[in-house]
Design an enzyme around this catalytic site. Structure first.
Site, short mmCIF file in Angstrom:
data_model
loop_
_atom_site.label_atom_id
_atom_site.label_comp_id
_atom_site.label_asym_id
_atom_site.label_seq_id
_atom_site.Cartn_x
_atom_site.Cartn_y
_atom_site.Cartn_z
N LYS A 199 43.09 -16.54 -68.37
CA LYS A 199 44.15 -15.97 -69.21
C LYS A 199 44.29 -14.46 -68.95
O LYS A 199 45.38 -13.94 -68.74
CB LYS A 199 43.84 -16.24 -70.70
CG LYS A 199 44.75 -15.51 -71.69
CD LYS A 199 46.21 -15.90 -71.54
CE LYS A 199 47.12 -14.91 -72.22
NZ LYS A 199 48.54 -15.18 -72.06
N PHE A 244 58.83 -10.55 -61.57
CA PHE A 244 58.07 -9.33 -61.88
C PHE A 244 58.15 -8.31 -60.74
O PHE A 244 57.16 -7.73 -60.32
CB PHE A 244 56.62 -9.67 -62.25
CG PHE A 244 56.51 -10.07 -63.70
CD1 PHE A 244 57.14 -11.21 -64.15
CD2 PHE A 244 55.83 -9.30 -64.61
CE1 PHE A 244 57.11 -11.57 -65.48
CE2 PHE A 244 55.79 -9.64 -65.95
CZ PHE A 244 56.42 -10.79 -66.38
N CYS A 255 50.52 -7.68 -75.44
CA CYS A 255 49.42 -8.28 -74.68
C CYS A 255 49.02 -7.56 -73.39
O CYS A 255 47.83 -7.35 -73.19
CB CYS A 255 49.74 -9.74 -74.40
SG CYS A 255 49.65 -10.70 -75.92
N1 LIG Z 1 52.60 -12.65 -78.44
C1 LIG Z 1 52.52 -13.37 -77.33
O1 LIG Z 1 53.51 -13.51 -76.60
C2 LIG Z 1 51.24 -14.04 -76.93
C3 LIG Z 1 50.05 -13.80 -77.61
N2 LIG Z 1 48.88 -14.41 -77.18
C4 LIG Z 1 47.64 -14.20 -77.92
O2 LIG Z 1 47.70 -14.99 -79.13
C5 LIG Z 1 47.04 -14.33 -80.20
C6 LIG Z 1 48.02 -14.14 -81.35
O3 LIG Z 1 49.06 -13.32 -80.90
P1 LIG Z 1 50.46 -13.23 -81.68
O4 LIG Z 1 50.93 -14.58 -82.06
O5 LIG Z 1 51.33 -12.36 -80.85
O6 LIG Z 1 50.02 -12.44 -82.98
P2 LIG Z 1 50.92 -12.01 -84.23
O7 LIG Z 1 50.45 -10.68 -84.64
O8 LIG Z 1 52.36 -12.23 -83.92
O9 LIG Z 1 50.53 -13.09 -85.33
C7 LIG Z 1 49.24 -13.28 -85.82
C8 LIG Z 1 49.32 -13.91 -87.20
O10 LIG Z 1 48.00 -14.18 -87.65
C9 LIG Z 1 47.94 -13.90 -89.05
N3 LIG Z 1 46.54 -13.72 -89.42
C10 LIG Z 1 45.73 -12.66 -89.14
N4 LIG Z 1 44.50 -12.92 -89.59
C11 LIG Z 1 44.52 -14.14 -90.16
C12 LIG Z 1 43.54 -14.94 -90.78
N5 LIG Z 1 42.28 -14.56 -90.90
N6 LIG Z 1 43.93 -16.15 -91.26
C13 LIG Z 1 45.19 -16.58 -91.15
N7 LIG Z 1 46.16 -15.85 -90.55
C14 LIG Z 1 45.82 -14.65 -90.06
C15 LIG Z 1 48.82 -12.67 -89.21
O11 LIG Z 1 49.24 -12.50 -90.54
C16 LIG Z 1 49.97 -13.02 -88.25
O12 LIG Z 1 51.00 -13.72 -88.91
C17 LIG Z 1 46.47 -13.03 -79.60
O13 LIG Z 1 45.17 -13.26 -79.17
C18 LIG Z 1 47.38 -12.80 -78.40
O14 LIG Z 1 46.73 -12.04 -77.40
C19 LIG Z 1 48.85 -15.28 -76.13
C20 LIG Z 1 50.01 -15.55 -75.44
C21 LIG Z 1 51.29 -14.97 -75.80
O1 LIG Z 2 49.69 -13.01 -73.29
C1 LIG Z 2 50.81 -12.71 -73.66
O2 LIG Z 2 51.08 -12.19 -74.72
C2 LIG Z 2 52.00 -12.94 -72.79
O3 LIG Z 2 52.26 -11.68 -72.11
C3 LIG Z 2 53.41 -11.68 -71.27
O4 LIG Z 2 54.59 -11.96 -72.03
P1 LIG Z 2 55.34 -10.82 -72.89
O5 LIG Z 2 54.36 -9.84 -73.42
O6 LIG Z 2 56.20 -11.57 -73.84
O7 LIG Z 2 56.27 -10.01 -71.91
P2 LIG Z 2 56.72 -10.10 -70.38
O8 LIG Z 2 58.03 -10.76 -70.28
O9 LIG Z 2 55.65 -10.59 -69.51
O10 LIG Z 2 56.93 -8.53 -70.09
C4 LIG Z 2 55.82 -7.65 -70.17
C5 LIG Z 2 56.24 -6.25 -69.82
O11 LIG Z 2 56.58 -6.17 -68.43
C6 LIG Z 2 57.85 -5.56 -68.28
N1 LIG Z 2 58.51 -6.11 -67.07
C7 LIG Z 2 58.54 -7.44 -66.84
C8 LIG Z 2 59.12 -7.95 -65.69
C9 LIG Z 2 59.66 -7.08 -64.74
O12 LIG Z 2 60.18 -7.47 -63.66
N2 LIG Z 2 59.63 -5.73 -65.00
C10 LIG Z 2 59.06 -5.22 -66.14
O13 LIG Z 2 59.02 -3.99 -66.33
C11 LIG Z 2 58.60 -5.88 -69.56
O14 LIG Z 2 59.65 -4.99 -69.77
C12 LIG Z 2 57.47 -5.76 -70.57
O15 LIG Z 2 57.28 -4.42 -70.95
C13 LIG Z 2 53.26 -12.79 -70.22
O16 LIG Z 2 54.45 -12.85 -69.41
C14 LIG Z 2 53.01 -14.15 -70.87
O17 LIG Z 2 52.79 -15.15 -69.87
C15 LIG Z 2 51.77 -14.04 -71.76
O18 LIG Z 2 51.53 -15.28 -72.41
#
Ligand SMILES: NC(=O)C1=CN([C@@H]2O[C@H](COP(=O)(O)OP(=O)(O)OC[C@H]3O[C@@H](n4cnc5c(N)ncnc54)[C@H](O)[C@@H]3O)[C@@H](O)[C@H]2O)C=CC1
Ligand SMILES: O=C(O)[C@H]1O[C@H](OP(=O)(O)OP(=O)(O)OC[C@H]2O[C@@H](n3ccc(=O)[nH]c3=O)[C@H](O)[C@@H]2O)[C@H](O)[C@@H](O)[C@@H]1O
Length: 441
Positions: A199, A244, A255
């Site tokens: 990851k 990218f 992230c």
């Molecule tokens: N945002 C993204 O695109 C992605 C995030 N991740 C990973 O997934 C995880 C979560 O990320 P997000 O969904 O972005 O976080 P987020 O900040 O959007 O949501 C997290 C949620 O968890 C809740 N929460 C916190 N502590 C809690 C607890 N003890 N019990 C129940 N609820 C609780 C918060 O109130 C919030 O609603 C992180 O580890 C992140 O790195 C992985 C892939 C994509």
């Molecule tokens: O772990 C995570 O949270 C996620 O992080 C990224 O997803 P995200 O943070 O939603 O955003 P991206 O679309 O990947 O963009 C990341 C950053 O790169 C920049 N970017 C992306 C693509 C590009 O061509 N140029 C560029 O500057 C975007 O503007 C942004 O600031 C990864 O793409 C997901 O696969 C992953 O699950």
């Protein structure tokens, strides 16, 4: 279909996971400490700007296949519980696992032998083993199932992932992969440490690619090249791929910044430093500051103002976490520049407070929050630079004649390479595009 799904944390990942499994026909129970999130789900809403997400949650709400609570007791009947809580960055760069710990403490009283806890949050190598040891004596299985969805595409990516990665307890893996079978995506079974490392590897590799392209764009400007032509040549090579390769003001979001630093931290802790990644992080900070300097260099009068178009870290999301636009705004404001900003998802500067900590917001001689414009044409007449920082479609089709009528002496800096140069120039405005030498030399 006998499994009952539990989800801890209803943010981007948790809400998509809950909505997705409900859509696939499972009964889903969600727990979140944020009462507003829970109330939203109970009314059929996610509270997030994510295409299709509210439709799935509303459908699940109508079919009574989703429920939510701030109390972990809602997970009593769950047989497979997905942990989707934040793993933010500590001040030393390592991942902060406090939320994971609290979530486990919350669910533990409701777990029964043979239940499965699935770590979907991004966690450092070793976390899954530690959780398995913690829960093993109660007969609870642990599976790592890192998530790869993108913000702005959470539903699409959850329902059609490039791959589903699972690592850990073999018997439990069978039950977890069965949940995803109807998606017909490749299922990659690996050991737990590899799932955890993979990851971080994926996010870090994409960040590396972007830092390389951002530096290449800077070089192209200096040596007479056009970054769009250079990346087009690169993209024709299947080994490099076409994704990218767009330079920008620096990569951000919830992230990439934290995951790159967490991987560096893990590598350093076992004395296997990741020098390439450390360089990519440095280059990224430099890229954002380079854009701020390019803007500042084009301000010719003390009173000149700047308008930033776009504040979110990328288009298609309302997320401001680690957005380069906010760093640029802060840098300029510290230099005494008056900063205005527009973003389709931001209606007031209040939502910026948590993301742009200011020492003394009431003192106008100190850095201040940008003034939010209701539309991109409501420009301050002293605007000297209009910088496109986020690649929102709204900014691809701006009526540049309206902009020029209000601010005829403004220059446009396009950090995302999205505008039609001929249209901007035919309105009489000077244009600088990132990575295009003819604009800068
Ligand atoms: N945002 C993204 O695109 C992605 C995030 N991740 C990973 O997934 C995880 C979560 O990320 P997000 O969904 O972005 O976080 P987020 O900040 O959007 O949501 C997290 C949620 O968890 C809740 N929460 C916190 N502590 C809690 C607890 N003890 N019990 C129940 N609820 C609780 C918060 O109130 C919030 O609603 C992180 O580890 C992140 O790195 C992985 C892939 C994509
Ligand atoms: O772990 C995570 O949270 C996620 O992080 C990224 O997803 P995200 O943070 O939603 O955003 P991206 O679309 O990947 O963009 C990341 C950053 O790169 C920049 N970017 C992306 C693509 C590009 O061509 N140029 C560029 O500057 C975007 O503007 C942004 O600031 C990864 O793409 C997901 O696969 C992953 O699950």
């Amino acid at each position: 279909m006998s499994e009952v799904i539990g989800v801890i944390g209803a943010g981007y990942v948790g809400a998509a996971t809950a909505a997705g499994f409900a859509h696939l026909g499972y009964s889903v129970a969600v727990v979140d400490t944020d009462a507003a999130k829970v109330d939203g789900i109970l009314c059929g809403r996610s509270g997030l700007t994510e295409p299709g997400l509210d439709d799935l949650i509303e459908a699940a709400h109508e079919n009574s296949t989703i429920t939510a609570s701030t109390s972990y007791s809602v997970l009593t009947d769950a047989t497979i519980v997905f942990v989707c809580v934040p793993t933010p960055m500590r001040s030393d760069g390592a991942a902060d696992l406090t939320f994971i710990d609290t979530a486990l403490s919350g669910v533990e009283p409701y777990l029964e032998p043979d239940d499965v806890v699935v770590l979907k949050s991004t966690v450092p190598v070793g976390t899954g083993d530690a959780v398995a040891e913690r829960l093993g004596s109660a007969g609870v299985h642990v599976v790592n199932n890192p998530e790869f969805l993108r913000e702005g595409h959470t539903v699409e990516d959850f329902l059609a992932p490039d791959r589903v990665v699972v690592g850990g307890d073999p018997a439990a893996i069978k039950r977890v992969t069965a949940l995803y079978r109807s998606l017909h995506s490749p299922i990659v079974e690996v050991d737990r440490a590899s799932a955890e490392l993979a990851k971080y590897a994926c996010n870090s590799f994409l960040a590396l690619k972007l830092s390389f392209v951002d530096e290449l764009a800077t070089l192209a400007e200096r040596v007479g090249a056009d970054i769009t032509e250079v990346t087009d040549v690169m993209a024709h090579d299947d080994r490099i791929g076409s994704h990218f390769l767009s330079p920008g003001p620096g990569w951000g979001g919830s992230c990439f910044p934290k995951d790159t630093r967490a991987l560096i931290s893990t590598a350093t802790s076992v004395e296997r430093p990741m020098r390439t990644l450390a360089a990519a992080v440095d280059a990224n900070e430099a890229q954002t500051q380079r854009i701020a300097a390019l803007i500042a260099d084009r301000l010719d009068e003390p009173d000149a103002a700047v308008t930033l178009l776009g504040l979110t870290f990328k288009a298609g999301t309302a997320d401001l976490r680690e957005s380069p636009a906010l760093d640029i705004a802060l840098t300029l404001s510290k230099q005494g520049v008056r900063v205005f900003a527009h973003d389709p998802t931001i209606t007031s500067a209040e939502s910026l407070v948590a993301r742009m900590p200011l020492e003394n917001p009431a003192d106008p001689s100190q850095p201040t929050l940008p003034v939010i414009l209701a539309d991109p044409y409501a420009l301050d007449v002293d605007t000297r630079v209009i910088a496109i920082v986020t690649e929102w479609n709204d900014y691809r089709s701006l009526q540049w004649s309206l902009v020029a009528a209000r601010c005829p002496h403004a220059v446009v800096i396009d950090t995302r390479g999205i505008v039609d140069a001929a249209l901007v120039r035919s309105a009489g405005l000077q244009l600088y595009r990132i990575g295009i030498a003819e604009d800068w030399l």
